[in-house]
Scaffold this active site. Structure first.
Site, PDB file in Angstrom:
ATOM      1  N   GLU A 167      56.236 -35.610 -25.658  1.00  0.00           N
ATOM      2  CA  GLU A 167      56.312 -35.869 -24.231  1.00  0.00           C
ATOM      3  C   GLU A 167      56.838 -37.286 -23.976  1.00  0.00           C
ATOM      4  O   GLU A 167      56.546 -38.221 -24.735  1.00  0.00           O
ATOM      5  CB  GLU A 167      54.923 -35.719 -23.601  1.00  0.00           C
ATOM      6  CG  GLU A 167      54.957 -35.465 -22.114  1.00  0.00           C
ATOM      7  CD  GLU A 167      53.648 -34.822 -21.635  1.00  0.00           C
ATOM      8  OE1 GLU A 167      53.364 -33.682 -22.039  1.00  0.00           O
ATOM      9  OE2 GLU A 167      52.917 -35.477 -20.889  1.00  0.00           O
TER      10      GLU A 167
ATOM     11  N   ASP B 157      56.912 -39.622 -20.474  1.00  0.00           N
ATOM     12  CA  ASP B 157      56.348 -39.523 -19.133  1.00  0.00           C
ATOM     13  C   ASP B 157      56.705 -40.683 -18.214  1.00  0.00           C
ATOM     14  O   ASP B 157      56.692 -41.845 -18.635  1.00  0.00           O
ATOM     15  CB  ASP B 157      54.808 -39.519 -19.188  1.00  0.00           C
ATOM     16  CG  ASP B 157      54.246 -38.354 -19.963  1.00  0.00           C
ATOM     17  OD1 ASP B 157      54.889 -37.294 -19.994  1.00  0.00           O
ATOM     18  OD2 ASP B 157      53.149 -38.508 -20.529  1.00  0.00           O
TER      19      ASP B 157
ATOM     20  N   GLU C  26      54.603 -41.353 -14.818  1.00  0.00           N
ATOM     21  CA  GLU C  26      53.473 -40.852 -14.046  1.00  0.00           C
ATOM     22  C   GLU C  26      53.044 -41.918 -13.038  1.00  0.00           C
ATOM     23  O   GLU C  26      52.847 -43.076 -13.410  1.00  0.00           O
ATOM     24  CB  GLU C  26      52.287 -40.535 -14.966  1.00  0.00           C
ATOM     25  CG  GLU C  26      52.582 -39.462 -15.990  1.00  0.00           C
ATOM     26  CD  GLU C  26      51.471 -39.328 -17.016  1.00  0.00           C
ATOM     27  OE1 GLU C  26      50.921 -38.225 -17.159  1.00  0.00           O
ATOM     28  OE2 GLU C  26      51.138 -40.338 -17.684  1.00  0.00           O
TER      29      GLU C  26
END
Length: 304
Positions: free
Chosen positions: A125, A127, A129
């Site tokens: 992953e 990210d 966020e």
């Protein structure tokens, strides 16, 4: 949706007087923007419509498409998420996002690459966020990279967290991830804020990933280590996305395919002017760096 086992309350690491200075810097009327990076990759890549590159993944009743803009929202019934039509081996992935104002504790609005559906419990992953907050305190933009996460709370996260030099609830701003075989670069309005180089195969995601976006309830950790939870008397919590940028090498692309560059011609990585802008952001607005956390087991993060 993004997982983050190592989500830290930055108040544990930053003295209170530093937080006050940061808050005054961010919310003061004389907040200064970063120096020019000298190159603006988002202007080199044509936007696509949502339907050209994405589909709804979950919460379709909490998603609305209005010409080129997508609105997704979270309430006590559900959040919502979307996914790219194709899986990518590398590329430039971006969108302009406008965040929800006011009380957003516990709420995550995100744009991220993942192969969780292809490798459940053992996925990679990358990210971006946005960690929701309480009134009077700034959003935290969390960047994260991890490989072959276990999905059971033992993921080795590589979080770097930032405040922003603007209010992300007032207007759309461009956020992007460049993922190349050699490096990952996170950008905000074309300003590099983090570079994650490939130092070894074990510390770098190489398997194909899709691009996702979502809004969801992460009350257990998102805001000051779970101190403040999502409060649905403030629902719905809304995330707005537009100006989608999606250009790279899919799993069907030939081996000769190369991802776009985020740097001027002649530079294999960031230019000196881009490095200067990145260092400015990190010196003034970075509030957490996993490499500098004494509580982390540094044997597990050898790239530091």
């Amino acid at each position: 949706m993004p997982l983050s086992s190592q989500s830290f309350n930055f108040f544990h690491m930053v003295p209170i007087f530093t937080f006050v200075v940061l808050s005054l810097t961010i919310f003061g009327s004389n907040a200064q923007g970063p120096p020019s990076p000298g190159y603006y990759p988002s202007s080199k890549i044509s936007p696509i419509s949502f339907s050209q590159g994405f589909r709804n993944l979950w919460g379709p009743q909490h998603q609305r498409l209005d010409q080129s803009s997508l609105t997704i929202w979270l309430d006590s019934n559900s959040g919502s998420g979307f996914k790219s039509l194709h899986s990518y081996k590398s590329g430039y992935f971006g969108a302009a996002i406008k965040l929800h104002p006011g009380y957003t504790a516990g709420v995550i609005t995100s744009l991220y690459l993942s192969n969780n559906q292809d490798h459940p419990g053992n996925h990679d992953e990358i990210d971006i966020e946005f960690l929701g907050t309480t009134p009077g305190k700034p959003y935290v933009l969390q960047t994260n990279v991890y490989m072959r996460g276990s999905g059971d709370g033992n993921i080795i996260g590589r979080e770097m967290q930032f405040h922003l030099w603007f209010d992300p609830t007032q207007d759309f701003h461009n956020y992007a991830i460049l993922w190349k075989p050699s490096e990952i670069i996170f950008l905000v309005d074309d300003v590099p804020i983090r570079r994650y180089p490939r130092k070894s195969d074990a510390t770098y995601p190489t398997r194909p990933m899709y691009l996702y976006g979502s809004i969801w309830d992460a009350s257990s950790w998102a805001t000051e280590d779970g101190k403040y939870k999502a409060d649905y008397k403030y629902q719905p919590f809304v995330g707005r996305y537009t100006n989608f940028k999606l250009q790279g090498c899919t799993i069907q692309s030939p081996a000769s395919c190369q991802s776009p560059s985020v740097s001027p011609s002649g530079y294999g990585s960031l230019s000196p002017q881009q490095y200067m802008a990145m260092q400015w952001v990190q010196s003034k607005y970075m509030v957490y760096n996993y490499c500098h956390d004494p509580r982390r087991n540094h044997n597990l993060i050898p790239e530091c």
